[in-house]
Design a protein around this motif. Structure first.
Motif, mmCIF file in Angstrom:
data_model
loop_
_atom_site.group_PDB
_atom_site.id
_atom_site.type_symbol
_atom_site.label_atom_id
_atom_site.label_comp_id
_atom_site.label_asym_id
_atom_site.label_seq_id
_atom_site.Cartn_x
_atom_site.Cartn_y
_atom_site.Cartn_z
ATOM 1 N N SER A 103 0.850 -1.198 0.000
ATOM 2 C CA SER A 103 0.000 0.000 0.000
ATOM 3 C C SER A 103 0.884 1.245 0.000
ATOM 4 O O SER A 103 0.956 1.986 0.987
ATOM 5 C CB SER A 103 -0.930 -0.002 1.220
ATOM 6 N N ALA B 191 2.416 5.059 -0.835
ATOM 7 C CA ALA B 191 1.818 6.390 -0.861
ATOM 8 C C ALA B 191 1.377 6.740 -2.280
ATOM 9 O O ALA B 191 1.973 6.291 -3.259
ATOM 10 C CB ALA B 191 2.829 7.416 -0.352
ATOM 11 N N PRO B 192 0.310 7.544 -2.415
ATOM 12 C CA PRO B 192 -0.196 7.903 -3.747
ATOM 13 C C PRO B 192 0.851 8.508 -4.666
ATOM 14 O O PRO B 192 0.786 8.322 -5.886
ATOM 15 C CB PRO B 192 -1.313 8.903 -3.434
ATOM 16 N N ASP B 193 1.831 9.233 -4.113
ATOM 17 C CA ASP B 193 2.870 9.818 -4.959
ATOM 18 C C ASP B 193 3.559 8.753 -5.808
ATOM 19 O O ASP B 193 3.934 9.013 -6.958
ATOM 20 C CB ASP B 193 3.920 10.526 -4.106
ATOM 21 N N TRP C 200 2.363 5.360 -6.549
ATOM 22 C CA TRP C 200 1.559 4.638 -7.539
ATOM 23 C C TRP C 200 1.044 5.565 -8.633
ATOM 24 O O TRP C 200 0.995 5.173 -9.806
ATOM 25 C CB TRP C 200 0.434 3.824 -6.895
ATOM 26 N N ALA C 201 0.714 6.808 -8.287
ATOM 27 C CA ALA C 201 0.307 7.759 -9.324
ATOM 28 C C ALA C 201 1.504 8.123 -10.196
ATOM 29 O O ALA C 201 1.365 8.321 -11.412
ATOM 30 C CB ALA C 201 -0.288 9.014 -8.678
ATOM 31 N N ARG D 62 1.810 7.603 -14.231
ATOM 32 C CA ARG D 62 2.180 8.723 -15.100
ATOM 33 C C ARG D 62 3.355 8.353 -16.006
ATOM 34 O O ARG D 62 3.373 8.702 -17.198
ATOM 35 C CB ARG D 62 2.539 9.941 -14.250
ATOM 36 N N ILE E 156 -2.187 -2.493 -3.721
ATOM 37 C CA ILE E 156 -2.152 -1.677 -4.928
ATOM 38 C C ILE E 156 -2.665 -2.437 -6.146
ATOM 39 O O ILE E 156 -3.163 -1.848 -7.103
ATOM 40 C CB ILE E 156 -0.696 -1.194 -5.155
ATOM 41 N N HIS F 23 -8.563 -0.855 -6.785
ATOM 42 C CA HIS F 23 -7.658 0.246 -6.421
ATOM 43 C C HIS F 23 -7.577 1.245 -7.577
ATOM 44 O O HIS F 23 -7.516 0.854 -8.741
ATOM 45 C CB HIS F 23 -6.265 -0.306 -6.107
ATOM 46 N N PRO F 24 -7.573 2.556 -7.290
ATOM 47 C CA PRO F 24 -7.523 3.557 -8.373
ATOM 48 C C PRO F 24 -6.286 3.437 -9.263
ATOM 49 O O PRO F 24 -6.316 3.880 -10.412
ATOM 50 C CB PRO F 24 -7.553 4.899 -7.640
ATOM 51 N N PHE F 25 -5.218 2.855 -8.751
ATOM 52 C CA PHE F 25 -4.028 2.647 -9.584
ATOM 53 C C PHE F 25 -4.360 1.838 -10.830
ATOM 54 O O PHE F 25 -3.876 2.135 -11.926
ATOM 55 C CB PHE F 25 -2.953 1.942 -8.750
ATOM 56 N N ARG G 151 -5.786 3.657 -13.819
ATOM 57 C CA ARG G 151 -4.899 4.614 -14.492
ATOM 58 C C ARG G 151 -3.886 3.936 -15.413
ATOM 59 O O ARG G 151 -3.132 4.617 -16.115
ATOM 60 C CB ARG G 151 -4.148 5.454 -13.459
#
Length: 385
Positions: free
Chosen positions: A61, A63-65, A67-68, A72, A98, A103-105, A108
Motif C-alpha cells: 500500500s 503512498a499515492p505519490d 503509484w500515481a 504517469r 495496490i 484500487h484507483p491505480f 490509471r
C-alpha cells in the motif's frame, strides 16, 4: 526471434531512513526515474514484451505519490508491446493492495500494461510464444511458485516463458521465502524463467534453461554487487538456449571507499562522475593537526555546504577509525606569543606523560582547537603565523 526485457525489484516508495532528508528524497525519486529509462530501453531494443518480476513497490500500500507516479510514467513512455506486472512478497496481491482490481491505480494503467492477478495467468505474446505467471499473495510462503506453473504438454514446441517472484536459495544464509527449485524451468518445460527477489544480476542455471534474476535497476544499498541492470533476452526456438544480456540502467552507483592516508583522500576528489555516486567513506587513518584541517576542507568539498553543491552526490562518512596524531609535532610556529607557546608546551606534556587516556584525549583536542583558532585568525591562507 523473440526479444524480452526482464526487470524486477523496483521497490518504489522505499525509504532510506539512514540518510539525511534531502538524500532520502533523491534516492526515492531515482527509483521512479529508472522506470522511464527501462521503458525507453525496451523501445530501442524492439522487444516483444516487458516482464516485471515482483517487488515493484516496497510495500503493498504505497503512498499515492508513488503509484500515481508510476501510472504517469507509463503514460509518458508508451509502448506498443505488453508489459506484465507481477506482485512480489514486498507488494503481494491482497484485497487491500495496490494490485486489487478496485484500487484507483488499476484504472490509471494503459491497456498495454497487464497486472498478473490470477494464479493461472497466461498470455500469448506471439502465436509461438506463451507467458505463464503467478503472483505472490502474501509476504512469506513455502510454496514454489515456479512449480505451480503448468508443465509442457507432449508435442508442444512453443517458446514457454515463466515469470514469478521467489528465491532459489543458492546464496548462503538467504531468507526462506517462496522457494524456487533450481531445476524448476526444466521441470515445467520452460525456455526461460524470469524471477525477482535478490538485487544482483545473476543467471543461476548456466547449464539449463536460464533462470535469471535481473537485480534491482537502482541499487538500494552498498551490498548489492551487480545491481543497476535489466536482462535483455533473445529467444530463437524451443530447445535452443536463449541469449541473456545485461543492460545497465541505473543513474546512481553505490561505492565503499576506504582512505588510509591523505593522499588517498585527495585522489577521491579527482574521481569522475562523483556527483552520481552514493559514497560511504571510511577514514581509516591518523592525521596531524595540519592534515586534520585539510581533511575537514576536503569533506566539506565532497559533502557540500549551504553555499556550494558537494562533489559527491550523497556522502556518508565513517570516522570510527580516524585518529588525531598525539601532540603538536612542531606544527605551531616558533614566533608564537609566550603565553600560547607555554600553553602548547603544557598540553604536549599532558599528551606525552599523563596516564589517564581521557585526559590525554582532551589535551590533544585542545591542541587541535588552538590550531584552528590560529588558522582562522590568520585568514584564508591556512598558514599559522
Amino acid at each position: 526471434m523473440l526479444r524480452l526485457l526482464h526487470t524486477a525489484d523496483w521497490h518504489l516508495g522505499k525509504r532510506f531512513r539512514s540518510f539525511p532528508e534531502e538524500a532520502q528524497k533523491t534516492l526515492s525519486r531515482a527509483r521512479l526515474d529508472v522506470v522511464g529509462r527501462i521503458l525507453d530501453l525496451a523501445r530501442r531494443q524492439r522487444v516483444d514484451a516487458v516482464l516485471c518480476a515482483g517487488d515493484l513497490f516496497d510495500d503493498p500500500s504505497p503512498a499515492p505519490d508513488f503509484w500515481a507516479g508510476l501510472a504517469r510514467i507509463f503514460q509518458e513512455h508508451p509502448l506498443d508491446v505488453p508489459v506484465f506486472l507481477v506482485p512480489g512478497n514486498h507488494d503481494p496481491l491482497t484485497k487491500e493492495s495496490i494490485w486489487h482490481a478496485g484500487h484507483p491505480f488499476r484504472s490509471r494503467l494503459p491497456a498495454w500494461v497487464h497486472v498478473v492477478d490470477r494464479d493461472d495467468f497466461s498470455y500469448e505474446i506471439t502465436p509461438e510464444a506463451v507467458l505463464y505467471a503467478r503472483p505472490c499473495r502474501s509476504r512469506a510462503g513455502q510454496d514454489d511458485p515456479a512449480m505451480a506453473l503448468p508443465a509442457r504438454e507432449p508435442g508442444d514446441t512453443k517458446l514457454r516463458i515463466g515469470c514469478v517472484h521467489g528465491s532459489t536459495f543458492d546464496i548462503p544464509g538467504c531468507q526462506t521465502n517462496f522457494p524456487i527449485r533450481l531445476d524448476a524451468a526444466a521441470q515445467r518445460g520452460l525456455d526461460y524463467l524470469a524471477i525477482g527477489d535478490t538485487h544482483s544480476f545473476r543467471d543461476v542455471t548456466p547449464k539449463q534453461a536460464p533462470t535469471v534474476y535481473p537485480g534491482t535497476p537502482e541499487p538500494t544499498s552498498f551490498d548489492e554487487p551487480g545491481a543497476g541492470k535489466v536482462a535483455v533476452v533473445a529467444m530463437f526456438r524451443h530447445g535452443l538456449r536463449p541469449r541473456v544480456d545485461e543492460a545497465p540502467v541505473a543513474a546512481w552507483r553505490w561505492i565503499d571507499v576506504r582512505c588510509r592516508d591523505m593522499k588517498e583522500l585527495r585522489e577521491l576528489l579527482t574521481r569522475k562522475d562523483l556527483d552520481r555516486h552514493v559514497v560511504r567513506l571510511h577514514l581509516d587513518m591518523t592525521v596531524t593537526l595540519a592534515e586534520e584541517s585539510e581533511l575537514n576542507r576536503i569533506l566539506a568539498e565532497l559533502k557540500g555546504t549551504e553555499a556550494a553543491i558537494g562533489r559527491a552526490g550523497i556522502l556518508v562518512v565513517d570516522q570510527t577509525r580516524l585518529r588525531l596524531q598525539a601532540g603538536s609535532v612542531d606544527v605551531f610556529p616558533d614566533d608564537l606569543p609566550a603565553v600560547l607557546r607555554d600553553t602548547v608546551a603544557r598540553l604536549d606534556r599532558i599528551v606525552a606523560e599523563t596516564p589517564d587516556e581521557a585526559e590525554r584525549e582532551k589535551a590533544n583536542r585542545a591542541l587541535s582547537h588552538l590550531y584552528k583558532l590560529l588558522q582562522q585568525q590568520d585568514g584564508s591562507t591556512g598558514a599559522v603565523r
